[in-house]
Design a protein around this motif. Structure first.
Motif, PDB file in Angstrom:
ATOM      1  N   CYS A 298      -8.035  -0.419  -1.547  1.00 42.29           N
ATOM      2  CA  CYS A 298      -7.631   0.774  -0.368  1.00 42.29           C
ATOM      3  C   CYS A 298      -9.054   1.613  -0.395  1.00 42.29           C
ATOM      4  CB  CYS A 298      -6.527   1.652  -0.454  1.00 42.29           C
ATOM      5  SG  CYS A 298      -6.404   2.336  -2.376  1.00 42.29           S
TER       6      CYS A 298
ATOM      7  N   HIS B 262       0.825  -1.332  -0.065  1.00 43.24           N
ATOM      8  CA  HIS B 262       0.045  -0.009   0.058  1.00 43.24           C
ATOM      9  C   HIS B 262       0.891   1.250  -0.092  1.00 43.24           C
ATOM     10  CE1 HIS B 262       0.824   0.968   4.226  1.00 43.24           C
ATOM     11  NE2 HIS B 262       1.187  -0.537   4.254  1.00 43.24           N
ATOM     12  N   ASP B 263       0.249   2.607  -0.552  1.00 40.78           N
ATOM     13  CA  ASP B 263       0.927   3.651  -0.258  1.00 40.78           C
ATOM     14  C   ASP B 263       0.149   4.774  -0.109  1.00 40.78           C
ATOM     15  OD1 ASP B 263       2.845   5.750  -0.180  1.00 40.78           O
ATOM     16  OD2 ASP B 263       3.763   5.441  -2.491  1.00 40.78           O
ATOM     17  N   CYS B 264      -0.773   5.147  -1.146  1.00 36.99           N
ATOM     18  CA  CYS B 264      -1.489   6.543  -1.142  1.00 36.99           C
ATOM     19  C   CYS B 264      -2.558   6.185  -0.310  1.00 36.99           C
ATOM     20  CB  CYS B 264      -1.977   6.862  -2.593  1.00 36.99           C
ATOM     21  SG  CYS B 264      -2.909   5.792  -3.467  1.00 36.99           S
ATOM     22  N   ARG B 265      -3.346   4.870  -0.639  1.00 36.09           N
ATOM     23  CA  ARG B 265      -4.513   4.855  -0.053  1.00 36.09           C
ATOM     24  C   ARG B 265      -5.661   5.624  -0.426  1.00 36.09           C
ATOM     25  NH1 ARG B 265      -4.395   1.249   5.687  1.00 36.09           N
ATOM     26  NH2 ARG B 265      -2.425   0.318   5.298  1.00 36.09           N
ATOM     27  N   GLU B 266      -5.613   6.193  -1.750  1.00 38.54           N
ATOM     28  CA  GLU B 266      -6.562   6.868  -2.341  1.00 38.54           C
ATOM     29  C   GLU B 266      -6.814   6.587  -3.622  1.00 38.54           C
ATOM     30  OE1 GLU B 266      -4.743  10.910  -2.156  1.00 38.54           O
ATOM     31  OE2 GLU B 266      -5.154  11.201  -0.059  1.00 38.54           O
ATOM     32  N   GLY B 267      -6.540   5.357  -4.038  1.00 33.81           N
ATOM     33  CA  GLY B 267      -6.831   4.767  -5.372  1.00 33.81           C
ATOM     34  C   GLY B 267      -6.012   5.453  -6.464  1.00 33.81           C
ATOM     35  N   ILE B 268      -4.805   6.002  -6.248  1.00 33.63           N
ATOM     36  CA  ILE B 268      -4.068   6.710  -7.271  1.00 33.63           C
ATOM     37  C   ILE B 268      -2.582   6.204  -7.396  1.00 33.63           C
ATOM     38  CG2 ILE B 268      -5.129   8.990  -7.205  1.00 33.63           C
ATOM     39  CD1 ILE B 268      -3.192  10.126  -5.399  1.00 33.63           C
ATOM     40  N   CYS B 269      -2.195   5.434  -6.619  1.00 34.69           N
ATOM     41  CA  CYS B 269      -0.797   4.966  -6.831  1.00 34.69           C
ATOM     42  C   CYS B 269      -0.451   3.699  -7.297  1.00 34.69           C
ATOM     43  CB  CYS B 269      -0.082   5.074  -5.420  1.00 34.69           C
ATOM     44  SG  CYS B 269      -0.208   3.669  -4.307  1.00 34.69           S
ATOM     45  N   GLY B 270      -1.498   2.749  -7.276  1.00 32.94           N
ATOM     46  CA  GLY B 270      -1.294   1.328  -7.691  1.00 32.94           C
ATOM     47  C   GLY B 270      -0.738   0.323  -7.096  1.00 32.94           C
ATOM     48  N   SER B 271      -0.255   0.710  -5.659  1.00 29.51           N
ATOM     49  CA  SER B 271       0.435  -0.219  -4.870  1.00 29.51           C
ATOM     50  C   SER B 271      -0.312  -1.346  -4.359  1.00 29.51           C
ATOM     51  CB  SER B 271       1.117   0.489  -3.618  1.00 29.51           C
ATOM     52  OG  SER B 271       1.935   1.429  -3.989  1.00 29.51           O
ATOM     53  N   CYS B 272      -1.603  -0.974  -4.078  1.00 32.87           N
ATOM     54  CA  CYS B 272      -2.261  -2.184  -3.548  1.00 32.87           C
ATOM     55  C   CYS B 272      -3.046  -3.005  -4.326  1.00 32.87           C
ATOM     56  CB  CYS B 272      -3.474  -1.360  -2.505  1.00 32.87           C
ATOM     57  SG  CYS B 272      -4.824  -0.802  -3.610  1.00 32.87           S
TER      58      CYS B 272
ATOM     59  N   ILE C  47      -2.800   3.092 -13.424  1.00 27.72           N
ATOM     60  CA  ILE C  47      -2.079   3.142 -12.203  1.00 27.72           C
ATOM     61  C   ILE C  47      -1.010   1.888 -12.071  1.00 27.72           C
ATOM     62  CG2 ILE C  47      -3.343   4.680 -10.809  1.00 27.72           C
ATOM     63  CD1 ILE C  47      -4.600   2.101  -9.269  1.00 27.72           C
TER      64      ILE C  47
ATOM     65  N   THR D  62     -10.205   0.561  -6.135  1.00 25.16           N
ATOM     66  CA  THR D  62      -9.153  -0.426  -5.480  1.00 25.16           C
ATOM     67  C   THR D  62      -9.624  -0.853  -4.022  1.00 25.16           C
ATOM     68  OG1 THR D  62      -8.185   1.835  -4.767  1.00 25.16           O
ATOM     69  CG2 THR D  62      -7.373   0.891  -6.954  1.00 25.16           C
TER      70      THR D  62
HETATM   71  S1  FES Z   1      -2.687   2.329  -1.839  1.00 23.24           S
HETATM   72 FE1  FES Z   1      -2.557   3.527  -3.626  1.00 23.24          FE
HETATM   73  S2  FES Z   1      -3.808   2.823  -5.003  1.00 23.24           S
HETATM   74 FE2  FES Z   1      -4.326   1.795  -3.222  1.00 23.24          FE
END
Ligand code: FES
Ligand code: SF4
Length: 248
Positions: free
Chosen positions: A84, A56-66, A160, A82
């Motif tokens: 998150c 996880h990273d942004c937890r806002e649906g914009i980084c693509g980590s999760c 993302i 996403t």
């Molecule tokens: S944590 Fe960044 S898109 Fe889900």
């Protein structure tokens, strides 16, 4: 509310994995799926057990980590969302959820719900860029871009890089991701000088990474949290074919 989670636990790439059952009795309907895993992990840490590994990273649906599968669906049951951003109110009290990592040969499991998505980075490195001559920055409006092309390029650029398209595809194809990256540059004037070379290099790399071929099933588009359209795959195929003929 109460939820029962069955989560894939795997120590590392070389160890066998298994589903493990966790019960959470004080789930807040407003918490996200990742926040629920945080709560489960706090309990595990207090008990001296290994927490569940997830990205996880942004937890806002914009980084693509999760990203992981929930009941066999990439990013879970809510369209264009996403994990998150997926809140618990979308599940029923007492529901059992099965949580697993993306499954694809080109995305080997690193630990628990974390998979190695560096294959995507190598596809980008093969051609997902434009050359910029050195010198002062040109004025933003010196290169006119038709509105329709600008909109399509922006839609493709929304990708993302989460990998849900690969996980959802029965062929584990990376065509939607690669098509999005080829499209967002190939639709703009700045992306024209390398357009042919880009399509050849990125498609060759996607094949070299072991992703499957696209057979137009469309599961990728349905799973994509950014609603990337299948039309990017058609554009990738057209650019690749045109570039292949140019080389003859
Ligand atoms: S944590 Fe960044 S898109 Fe889900
Ligand atoms: S195309 Fe959609 S599902 Fe695939 S990596 Fe991009 S955002 Fe994720």
């Amino acid at each position: 509310m109460r939820l029962v989670l069955h989560v894939w636990r795997q120590k590392n790439a070389g160890s066998p994995g298994a589903m493990k059952r966790y019960e959470s009795n004080e789930v807040n309907p407003d918490m996200s799926m990742l926040e629920l895993l945080d709560v489960v992990n706090e309990d595990l840490i207090v008990k001296g057990e290994e927490p569940i590994a997830f990205e996880h990273d942004c937890r806002e649906g914009i980084c693509g980590s999760c990203g992981f599968m929930i009941d066999g669906v990439a990013h879970g049951p809510l369209p264009a969302t996403t994990v998150c951003q997926l809140t618990m109110r979308h599940f029923k009290d007492g529901q059992q959820l099965y949580i697993e990592p993306w499954r694809a040969r080109a995305f080997p499991v690193i630990k628990d719900l974390i998979v190695d998505r560096s294959a995507f980075d190598r596809i980008i490195a093969a051609g997902g860029y434009v050359s910029v001559p050195t010198g002062s920055a040109p004025d933003g409006n010196t290169i006119p871009v038709p509105k329709e092309n600008a909109d399509r390029a922006m839609d493709a650029a929304a990708c993302i890089g989460c990998g849900a398209c690969v996980a959802a595809c029965p062929n584990a194809s990376a065509a939607l991701f690669t098509g999005a990256k080829i499209s967002h540059l190939g639709l703009l004037p700045q992306g024209q000088p390398e357009r042919s070379q880009r399509a050849l290099a990125m498609v060759h790399q996607y094949n070299a990474e072991g992703f499957g071929s696209c057979t137009n099933i469309g599961e990728c588009e349905a799973a994509c949290p950014k609603e990337i359209s299948l039309e990017v795959i058609a554009r990738m195929n057209r650019d690749f074919l045109a570039a292949s003929f140019e080389r003859r």
